[in-house]
Every structure is written in structure tokens, then in C-alpha cells.
Design a protein around this motif. Structure first.
Motif, PDB file in Angstrom:
ATOM      1  N   LEU A 290       0.832  -1.210   0.000  1.00 31.36           N
ATOM      2  CA  LEU A 290       0.000   0.000   0.000  1.00 31.36           C
ATOM      3  C   LEU A 290       0.868   1.262   0.000  1.00 31.36           C
ATOM      4  CD1 LEU A 290      -2.781  -1.068   2.546  1.00 31.36           C
ATOM      5  CD2 LEU A 290      -3.024  -0.810   0.068  1.00 31.36           C
ATOM      6  N   LEU A 291       1.960   1.248   0.767  1.00 36.85           N
ATOM      7  CA  LEU A 291       2.868   2.394   0.786  1.00 36.85           C
ATOM      8  C   LEU A 291       3.506   2.620  -0.587  1.00 36.85           C
ATOM      9  CD1 LEU A 291       4.678   1.922   4.235  1.00 36.85           C
ATOM     10  CD2 LEU A 291       3.064   3.732   3.606  1.00 36.85           C
ATOM     11  N   ALA A 292       3.853   1.499  -1.259  1.00 37.78           N
ATOM     12  CA  ALA A 292       4.437   1.607  -2.597  1.00 37.78           C
ATOM     13  C   ALA A 292       3.453   2.246  -3.573  1.00 37.78           C
ATOM     14  CB  ALA A 292       4.863   0.230  -3.093  1.00 37.78           C
ATOM     15  N   ILE A 293       2.195   1.837  -3.466  1.00 35.38           N
ATOM     16  CA  ILE A 293       1.158   2.448  -4.320  1.00 35.38           C
ATOM     17  C   ILE A 293       1.047   3.942  -4.013  1.00 35.38           C
ATOM     18  CG2 ILE A 293      -1.330   2.490  -4.811  1.00 35.38           C
ATOM     19  CD1 ILE A 293      -1.317  -0.566  -4.265  1.00 35.38           C
ATOM     20  N   GLY A 294       1.123   4.263  -2.707  1.00 30.15           N
ATOM     21  CA  GLY A 294       1.068   5.669  -2.298  1.00 30.15           C
ATOM     22  C   GLY A 294       2.235   6.468  -2.832  1.00 30.15           C
ATOM     23  N   ILE A 295       3.443   5.870  -2.765  1.00 24.53           N
ATOM     24  CA  ILE A 295       4.640   6.553  -3.278  1.00 24.53           C
ATOM     25  C   ILE A 295       4.493   6.851  -4.766  1.00 24.53           C
ATOM     26  CG2 ILE A 295       7.103   6.190  -3.828  1.00 24.53           C
ATOM     27  CD1 ILE A 295       7.300   4.676  -1.137  1.00 24.53           C
ATOM     28  N   CYS A 296       3.842   5.944  -5.476  1.00 20.21           N
ATOM     29  CA  CYS A 296       3.679   6.107  -6.930  1.00 20.21           C
ATOM     30  C   CYS A 296       2.617   7.154  -7.283  1.00 20.21           C
ATOM     31  CB  CYS A 296       3.324   4.760  -7.556  1.00 20.21           C
ATOM     32  SG  CYS A 296       3.053   4.833  -9.328  1.00 20.21           S
ATOM     33  N   LEU A 297       1.501   7.153  -6.567  1.00 15.88           N
ATOM     34  CA  LEU A 297       0.345   7.950  -6.992  1.00 15.88           C
ATOM     35  C   LEU A 297       0.118   9.248  -6.209  1.00 15.88           C
ATOM     36  CD1 LEU A 297      -2.214   5.044  -7.584  1.00 15.88           C
ATOM     37  CD2 LEU A 297      -0.727   6.168  -9.256  1.00 15.88           C
ATOM     38  N   VAL A 298       0.392   9.238  -4.890  1.00 15.47           N
ATOM     39  CA  VAL A 298       0.081  10.415  -4.068  1.00 15.47           C
ATOM     40  C   VAL A 298       0.831  11.671  -4.520  1.00 15.47           C
ATOM     41  CG1 VAL A 298       0.234  11.390  -1.734  1.00 15.47           C
ATOM     42  CG2 VAL A 298      -0.643   9.063  -2.061  1.00 15.47           C
ATOM     43  N   PHE A 308       5.141  10.071 -14.017  1.00 17.32           N
ATOM     44  CA  PHE A 308       4.667   8.769 -13.523  1.00 17.32           C
ATOM     45  C   PHE A 308       5.782   7.726 -13.484  1.00 17.32           C
ATOM     46  CE2 PHE A 308       2.997   4.501 -14.404  1.00 17.32           C
ATOM     47  CZ  PHE A 308       2.197   4.324 -13.285  1.00 17.32           C
ATOM     48  N   SER A 309       6.576   7.617 -14.542  1.00 15.62           N
ATOM     49  CA  SER A 309       7.609   6.573 -14.610  1.00 15.62           C
ATOM     50  C   SER A 309       8.663   6.746 -13.515  1.00 15.62           C
ATOM     51  CB  SER A 309       8.282   6.571 -15.982  1.00 15.62           C
ATOM     52  OG  SER A 309       8.897   7.823 -16.235  1.00 15.62           O
ATOM     53  N   ASP A 310       8.983   8.000 -13.179  1.00 13.84           N
ATOM     54  CA  ASP A 310       9.969   8.252 -12.122  1.00 13.84           C
ATOM     55  C   ASP A 310       9.459   7.775 -10.764  1.00 13.84           C
ATOM     56  OD1 ASP A 310      11.620   9.337 -13.979  1.00 13.84           O
ATOM     57  OD2 ASP A 310      11.229  11.443 -13.431  1.00 13.84           O
ATOM     58  N   TRP A 311       8.228   8.118 -10.466  1.00  8.38           N
ATOM     59  CA  TRP A 311       7.650   7.741  -9.174  1.00  8.38           C
ATOM     60  C   TRP A 311       7.321   6.248  -9.109  1.00  8.38           C
ATOM     61  CZ3 TRP A 311       7.971  10.599  -4.935  1.00  8.38           C
ATOM     62  CH2 TRP A 311       8.265  11.955  -5.093  1.00  8.38           C
ATOM     63  N   LEU A 312       6.977   5.658 -10.253  1.00  8.16           N
ATOM     64  CA  LEU A 312       6.764   4.209 -10.296  1.00  8.16           C
ATOM     65  C   LEU A 312       8.082   3.487  -9.989  1.00  8.16           C
ATOM     66  CD1 LEU A 312       5.072   1.690 -10.853  1.00  8.16           C
ATOM     67  CD2 LEU A 312       5.597   1.961 -13.298  1.00  8.16           C
ATOM     68  N   TYR A 313       9.174   4.015 -10.548  1.00 12.60           N
ATOM     69  CA  TYR A 313      10.489   3.422 -10.295  1.00 12.60           C
ATOM     70  C   TYR A 313      10.823   3.477  -8.797  1.00 12.60           C
ATOM     71  CZ  TYR A 313      15.531   2.578 -10.635  1.00 12.60           C
ATOM     72  OH  TYR A 313      16.788   2.061 -10.491  1.00 12.60           O
ATOM     73  N   ARG A 314      10.530   4.628  -8.152  1.00 11.05           N
ATOM     74  CA  ARG A 314      10.765   4.750  -6.706  1.00 11.05           C
ATOM     75  C   ARG A 314       9.932   3.722  -5.934  1.00 11.05           C
ATOM     76  NH1 ARG A 314      11.079  11.171  -5.019  1.00 11.05           N
ATOM     77  NH2 ARG A 314      12.359  11.882  -6.764  1.00 11.05           N
ATOM     78  N   ALA A 315       8.694   3.556  -6.377  1.00 14.75           N
ATOM     79  CA  ALA A 315       7.799   2.600  -5.712  1.00 14.75           C
ATOM     80  C   ALA A 315       8.318   1.170  -5.868  1.00 14.75           C
ATOM     81  CB  ALA A 315       6.387   2.716  -6.277  1.00 14.75           C
ATOM     82  N   LEU A 316       8.836   0.851  -7.057  1.00 10.71           N
ATOM     83  CA  LEU A 316       9.364  -0.486  -7.303  1.00 10.71           C
ATOM     84  C   LEU A 316      10.618  -0.740  -6.467  1.00 10.71           C
ATOM     85  CD1 LEU A 316       8.920  -0.681 -11.188  1.00 10.71           C
ATOM     86  CD2 LEU A 316       7.450  -1.670  -9.429  1.00 10.71           C
ATOM     87  N   ALA A 633      12.411   5.909  -1.131  1.00 11.02           N
ATOM     88  CA  ALA A 633      11.219   6.768  -1.193  1.00 11.02           C
ATOM     89  C   ALA A 633      11.582   8.182  -1.628  1.00 11.02           C
ATOM     90  CB  ALA A 633      10.538   6.799   0.172  1.00 11.02           C
ATOM     91  N   ALA A 634      12.818   8.601  -1.278  1.00 11.34           N
ATOM     92  CA  ALA A 634      13.264   9.945  -1.650  1.00 11.34           C
ATOM     93  C   ALA A 634      13.881   9.989  -3.045  1.00 11.34           C
ATOM     94  CB  ALA A 634      14.283  10.442  -0.624  1.00 11.34           C
ATOM     95  N   GLY A 635      13.954   8.808  -3.684  1.00  6.66           N
ATOM     96  CA  GLY A 635      14.509   8.752  -5.031  1.00  6.66           C
ATOM     97  C   GLY A 635      16.021   8.742  -5.064  1.00  6.66           C
ATOM     98  N   LEU A 636      16.664   8.466  -3.925  1.00  5.66           N
ATOM     99  CA  LEU A 636      18.124   8.482  -3.851  1.00  5.66           C
ATOM    100  C   LEU A 636      18.737   7.089  -3.953  1.00  5.66           C
ATOM    101  CD1 LEU A 636      18.502  11.068  -0.938  1.00  5.66           C
ATOM    102  CD2 LEU A 636      18.686  11.495  -3.407  1.00  5.66           C
ATOM    103  N   ALA A 637      17.908   6.052  -3.971  1.00 10.19           N
ATOM    104  CA  ALA A 637      18.405   4.681  -4.084  1.00 10.19           C
ATOM    105  C   ALA A 637      17.891   4.057  -5.373  1.00 10.19           C
ATOM    106  CB  ALA A 637      17.943   3.848  -2.889  1.00 10.19           C
ATOM    107  N   THR A 638      18.758   3.310  -6.044  1.00  2.00           N
ATOM    108  CA  THR A 638      18.369   2.630  -7.287  1.00  2.00           C
ATOM    109  C   THR A 638      18.030   1.179  -6.976  1.00  2.00           C
ATOM    110  OG1 THR A 638      20.605   1.862  -7.780  1.00  2.00           O
ATOM    111  CG2 THR A 638      20.009   4.086  -8.537  1.00  2.00           C
TER     112      THR A 638
END
Length: 665
Positions: A290-298, A308-316, A633-638
Motif C-alpha cells: 500500500l505504501l508503494a502504491i502511495g509513493i507512486c500515486l500520491v 509517472f515513470s519516475d515515481w513508479l520506479y521509486r515505488a518499485l 522513497a526519496a529517489g536516492l536509491a536505485t
């Protein structure tokens, strides 16, 4: 990821398993299944090469693709060709996980780690991150294989240590040697053991003497020499002489059979930490989805430059990091490793919950006879009133004592000799904590401690409290006849046992039904400050209850039938497995198979070390995952950091968990 279980022969615990042991596969110890799925990678007919083959294929294809992408650009390696190449590289390692995800969902377990890995890698493909999608699944698959190998090694170690019964034995029938199934051998049969043969059933030695390797049962490599009439147990290996053994116990009732059943049951008794982690994973996994979905969409609602693709990547990335594999595999494996390490030292824990409890023990309460002393009594002196016929009385006493399995009874039998069959006993009664009573020639015969005489109001003039030896009082026809003095021998490592326990900061108390002068003498020699003698079974219970009332944990160690109630009462009950009665072994939570009291401290040390390793794994997994989760979550990890947080931490935790099996205690 499942690999077929093997049926081929292999070398086990330093002994080659032959075809006889194939029938024993039903005794293998099953490892925990986490999240309801079987993660055991049984090392089967396939070699290690074939086990790793799917991962090798994926790795080779991934490496070639990365070279084409970054170092040798090709005009043909583009568009659909590139996509298909990465998909083919993904299939060997990804397809089994996708299938497991689907199967677990059908069983109602939707939020499994398989689902997390499937979403993360398929999602990576959806946004064009093909190399990372393949790499994440590849490292996950390799991690799973190593987990399976670690689990199988732990299972194999315990199975090999304990499942030491041959399927066939050689019996002597009408002076002819004949090979038969061990399970069909009846009590009273004579088994012939050649040099190097393994005993299949419990019995007594008929030959004058023989030397046995007991390492499979006790962890001790020193040969154990047995004399005619001594007990020998299933799993012992005969030395270099031909030996004959008379069977005394049915195949399914042997001590080794009971120990095997206990080990099979051990994995069902989970430690509180283990149970918590399993429950935690069930709640934790859907939350992170659920948090991953939130990270992608919220962020769509708050970020003006939302892509969208950037935030989806963070969620993944977040999903890969959050996989609870390191916890749900390494923690049960840590406890399993502790049980295995204990088994190697001749100590049987009946469940990982008892490992946890043993690590908390503050007091060790020990029975004297058979625990700190050998329980092998020898008659020192016979003091009878001259008004009685000494030989006649001894015949009657010997006949009565033959009704008991107590070590004192054995000592009297060894002193007097064969039981006189002309002595007729009527209404034989064993009075717990006191002795025996029967009628001979319509007259009452009483044999036991002096408390027994007081119970029947029989007068005597012996100052028994001042004598150090154990005294066996005898009365016949309501008259005091005299007494027999018997001495026991302190075990060689008893003093070391007390010393080790004191170093661990554990309080030691000795309890015994023996007379107080004997108990205090043994306590002084061993350096035990608190010791109580002259206790009935209920007296031992009372003393243990006094310690429990102080809100302190207690491990009680005993071997006799009378010890079963107090063993059941204590925080952890420990039985001496060699001398111990079946009732005591059944009731106990821990069994010391070679009767060495020094193994008590070893058991506590193993328990403490196991708990330490388990909590190291929990801390490491949470700290690393929490740090990388925040970065993700902050987009700093691949995805690469995510792979380390999941598979890397899992492998480190597993290596830490199996470490205990290689430790010396």
C-alpha cells in the motif's frame, strides 16, 4: 524456486550412508516454511551445476546485453530485439517466482515476497528498466538458492547426528546368523555385531566386554567400553571385536527412536521471537504494498513536475527493499542452527522455544544421584543384628530389590548375587522417596531409608544422621534387622559443571532424597553452597516453587521417575538421557544424551549464542532496510541498492545464522 530432492547416497557426518539408511528418509527434520511456502532447495539428483544453471544462463545473457548496451553498441541490438533478449534472460529466474506468486495467491496468501519481487521486476520492464529488472530477479534467485543450501545443510547435520539406526540387523537364531529388518526384531533376540556394525535396537551386552563409538548419540568421540550386562543403545557403533547384544526394547520404543520423534516435533515448537516475526511479516507485507502504491500515486497531487515513470520506479525500488525474506528465513534458520549445534554436543532441545527459555535461566537446580554422581552404587558394609540369619535376610532383600530399577537396588543385587527363586514375595509395594515393602512367609519385609522405618513405627538405635554413607535400613516382622551402607561416586566432570555455571552467573542448588549428611558431603566437594537432603518428590517441588515465587527462572536437572513432576514444573526441565527414566525424558524440555553435567552450561551457552545471533539478524535487517527504504522513497536509491538491502542482507543474515553450527562449545 524448487529443486528435486535427491535419493542418491551421500556421506553423512563422517559416516557413509548405505542403502539401509534410505528407509530412514521419513525421519528427516523439516524446516520451517515461511509465509506458507516451501523454500527448501533440496540438493537432489541434480548437481550444484544444474541447480545454478538457470541463474548462470540469466547472468550470461544479462552480461552480454549490458556489454552491447554500454561497450559494444550494435545497430541490431535495439527495439524489439533488445526487449526479447532481456525477456529471455529474465525467464529462467523469473518464471518460477511468477508461478510461486500465482500459486500463493490461489491459496489466499496474496501478499507474499514472490508478489513483491514479481511486481518490482515486471514493473521495471514496464518502464523500460530491463537490465535492472533482470538483475533484481537474478540476485533474488541466487539468494534463494543459497538460502536453500543453508537450510538443507542444517537439516542434514541434525538428521545425520540422530538418524543413526540401520534398517537391517543380524540376529542369531538356532546358532545361525540371519539378516532381518530391525523393526521386526522381538525383545529377547540376540543381535550379532561385527567390528564397525551399528546397533539397531537398545539392549544389554551379552559378550564379556566390547568398545563402542557413541559419537552419533553423545557427540563424544572417545570409545565407551561396556562390560557384560551393561546397557547399550541403538546408534552405537561396535569397535574391533565381535559382540552379542540381547534386545530389551522394541525398535519403535528405543531411546534413539524417541529422540528422533522429539527432533521432528522440535520445529513445531516455535520461539516467541520466531512467532512474532512470522506474524509481523503477514502484516508488514500488505502495508508496504500500500505504501508503494502511495509513493507512486500520491505525489501526483502535490508535485507540479510529476512524472509517472519516475515515481513508479521509486515505488518499485521500495518494494524490492521491503521484501521480508532476510527475517523470515534467517531467524528460523538461526534457531535451527542452535538445535543442530546442541545435537553435535550431545544435547537435544525439543523446540526453539526452549532455546529462548534456556538463555534466560538464572538458577540451575540439580538432583544428586545420576546427575552429579554416577548413580553406580557399591555396597561398603553390611551391619546386621546377630539375632538374625544374615544370609537369609540378604536373600529376601535381594529378591525384593530385584523388583526395582533404582541404582541402589542394582548395587545390592551385585553384592548378593543371583536372586533366590525360592523366595516368594507377596504384595510388593514401592513407596516413592522411601523404599520397598513386601510380605515374605506372611511377615512384613521393609527395605529403604530410615524415614520408611519411622513411617511404619519400627524402633531402632542407629544414629544414622551422623554417618556419611547412604544407608539402607532393613526391618523384618516389625523388627529392625540392621542396615547396608552404600557409596556413590561423583562424576568426573561434576566439579567442572559447577564451575562453568558459576562463571555464567547462575545460582546452583542441589536437591536429593538421599540423607542430608551425604548430600552436604557431595556439596562441599563440588563447591555448592545451597544443598538440601532427605527430600521426598514433593519436597523437591516445594524448593523449586520457592525459587519460582521470587520471579526467577529455573532449570531443573534430574534422571529418575521421581524427578518428572519437578521437571514439568520448572522453567526448563533437563533430563539425563543415558541414565534417565523414560518418564523423565518424555517430560523434559532438554535431554543431555551422555549424562555429563558439564553439558548443562554448554546448553545455556548455545542458547545464549543462538538468541544473540537471532537478534543480530533482526537488528541488521531492520536497520539496513529502514535506511534504504527512506533513500528509495526519496529517489536516492536505485534498484542496485534495493538488491543489496534485500538479497544482500538476507545472505549476510543466513551466513550469520549458520555460523553457530561451526562454533566450538
Amino acid at each position: 524456486m524448487k529443486i528435486l530432492q535427491k535419493n542418491n547416497q551421500h556421506s553423512c557426518c563422517g559416516h557413509d550412508e548405505d542403502s539401509n539408511n534410505k528407509a530412514n528418509t521419513n525421519h528427516s527434520v523439516s524446516h520451517d516454511e515461511h509465509d506458507g511456502h516451501d523454500h527448501n532447495h533440496d540438493l537432489g539428483d541434480a548437481s550444484l551445476w544444474s541447480i545454478f544453471l538457470p541463474a548462470i544462463l540469466s547472468f550470461v545473457m544479462l552480461a552480454i546485453a549490458i556489454v552491447f548496451d554500454n561497450f559494444l553498441p550494435q545497430t541490431w541490438f535495439k527495439a524489439y530485439v533488445r526487449i526479447v533478449w532481456y525477456v529471455v534472460a529474465y525467464i529462467p529466474v523469473g518464471l518460477p517466482v511468477l508461478k510461486e506468486s500465482f500459486d500463493s495467491a490461489k491459496k489466499g496468501d496474496v501478499f507474499s515476497e514472490f508478489l513483491l519481487m514479481s511486481i518490482a521486476t515486471v514493473g521495471a520492464f514496464a518502464i523500460g528498466e530491463y537490465p535492472e529488472g533482470v538483475a533484481v530477479m537474478l540476485f533474488y534467485a541466487v539468494g534463494e538458492i543459497f538460502q536453500g543450501i543453508a537450510v538443507q545443510r542444517a537439516k542434514k547435520d541434525i538428521k545425520c547426528l540422530l538418524d543413526q539406526r540401520p534398517d537391517e540387523v543380524t540376529i542369531i537364531e538356532n546358532q545361525v546368523a540371519k539378516a532381518v529388518k530391525a523393526a521386526t526384531v522381538s525383545i529377547g533376540a540376540i543381535i550379532q555385531l561385527k567390528a564397525g556394525d551399528k546397533l539397531g535396537l537398545d539392549g544389554i551386552l551379552v559378550s564379556d566386554n566390547a568398545s563402542f563409538n557413541t559419537a552419533a548419540l553423545t557427540g563424544e568421540s572417545v570409545p565407551d567400553t561396556k562390560k557384560k550386562g551393561d546397557s547399550v543403545l541403538a546408534g552405537m557403533i561396535n569397535g574391533n571385536t565381535l559382540a552379542l547384544v540381547k534386545v530389551t526394547t522394541a525398535y519403535e520404543d528405543s531411546k534413539l527412536s524417541k529422540i528422533l520423534e522429539m527432533v521432528q516435533d522440535a520445529t513445531s515448537k516455535k520461539a516467541p521471537t520466531e512467532l512474532f516475526i512470522r506474524k509481523f511479516a503477514k502484516i508488514y507485507t500488505p502495508i508496504v504494498v500500500l505504501l508503494a502504491i502511495g509513493i507512486c500515486l500520491v505525489p501526483m497531487l502535490f508535485v507540479s513536475t510529476y512524472v509517472f515513470s519516475d515515481w513508479l520506479y521509486r515505488a518499485l525500488v521500495f518494494l524490492v527493499i521491503s521484501c521480508p525474506c532476510a527475517l523470515v528465513i534467517s531467524i528460523p534458520l538461526g534457531y535451527f542452527g542452535g538445535i543442530g549445534a546442541a545435537s553435535k554436543n550431545g544435547i537435544l532441545f525439543k523446540g526453539s522455544n526452549f532455546l529462548d527459555l534456556m538463555a534466560t535461566i538464572q538458577n540451575v537446580v540439580l538432583d544428586k544421584t545420576g546427575t552429579l554422581t554416577k548413580g553406580v552404587f557399591k555396597v561398603q558394609e553390611v551391619v546386621f543384628d546377630t539375632a538374625f540369619d544374615k544370609n537369609e535376610i540378604l536373600k529376601m532383600v535381594n529378591a525384593l530389590e530385584s523388583q526395582s530399577s533404582h541404582p541402589i537396588a542394582t548395587a545390592i543385587h551385585d553384592w548378593v548375587g543371583a536372586v533366590d527363586s525360592t523366595v516368594e514375595l507377596v504384595n510388593v509395594e514401592e513407596i516413592p522417596g522411601h523404599g520397598l515393602r513386601a510380605f515374605v512367609k506372611e511377615k512384613e519385609l521393609v527395605v529403604g531409608n530410615f524415614k520408611l522405618l519411622e513411617k511404619f513405627r519400627i524402633q531402632h538405635n542407629v544414629a544414622h544422621d551422623s554417618l556419611v554413607y547412604t544407608l539402607i535400613a532393613i526391618a523384618y516382622d516389625a523388627q529392625f534387622v540392621g542396615y547396608i551402607t552404600i557409596a556413590d561416586v561423583i562424576k568426573a566432570d561434576a566439579s567442572l559443571a559447577i564451575e562453568k555455571l558459576k562463571k555464567l552467573g547462575i545460582a546452583v542448588t542441589m536437591l536429593s532424597g538421599d540423607k542430608n549428611t551425604v548430600v552436604q558431603d557431595v556439596a562441599t566437594k563440588l563447591g555448592i553452597v545451597t544443598a538440601y537432603g532427605g527430600l521426598l518428590p514433593e519436597g523437591k517441588v516445594e524448593k523449586v516453587n520457592e525459587i519460582l515465587a521470587r520471579k526467577q527462572t529455573v532449570a531443573f536437572v534430574g534422571d529418575g521417575v521421581n524427578d518428572a513432576p519437578v521437571i514439568a514444573l520448572s522453567t526448563v526441565g533437563i533430563a539425563m538421557g543415558g541414565l534417565g527414566s523414560d518418564a523423565t525424558i518424555e517430560t523434559a524440555d532438554v535431554v543431555i544424551q551422555d549424562d555429563k553435567p558439564s553439558k548443562i552450561a554448554t546448553a545455556i551457552t548455545i542458547a545464549k549464542q543462538t538468541k544473540k545471533i537471532v537478534w543480530q539478524n533482526i537488528s541488521m535487517a531492520f536497520v539496513v532496510k529502514a535506511a534504504v527504504l527512506l533513500l528509495g522513497a526519496a529517489g536516492l536509491a536505485t534498484m542496485w541498492e534495493a538488491v543489496f538491502a534485500d538479497v544482500g542482507v538476507a545472505l549476510l543474515a543466513i551466513l550469520n545464522a549458520v555460523r553457530i553450527q561451526r562454533m566450538k562449545f
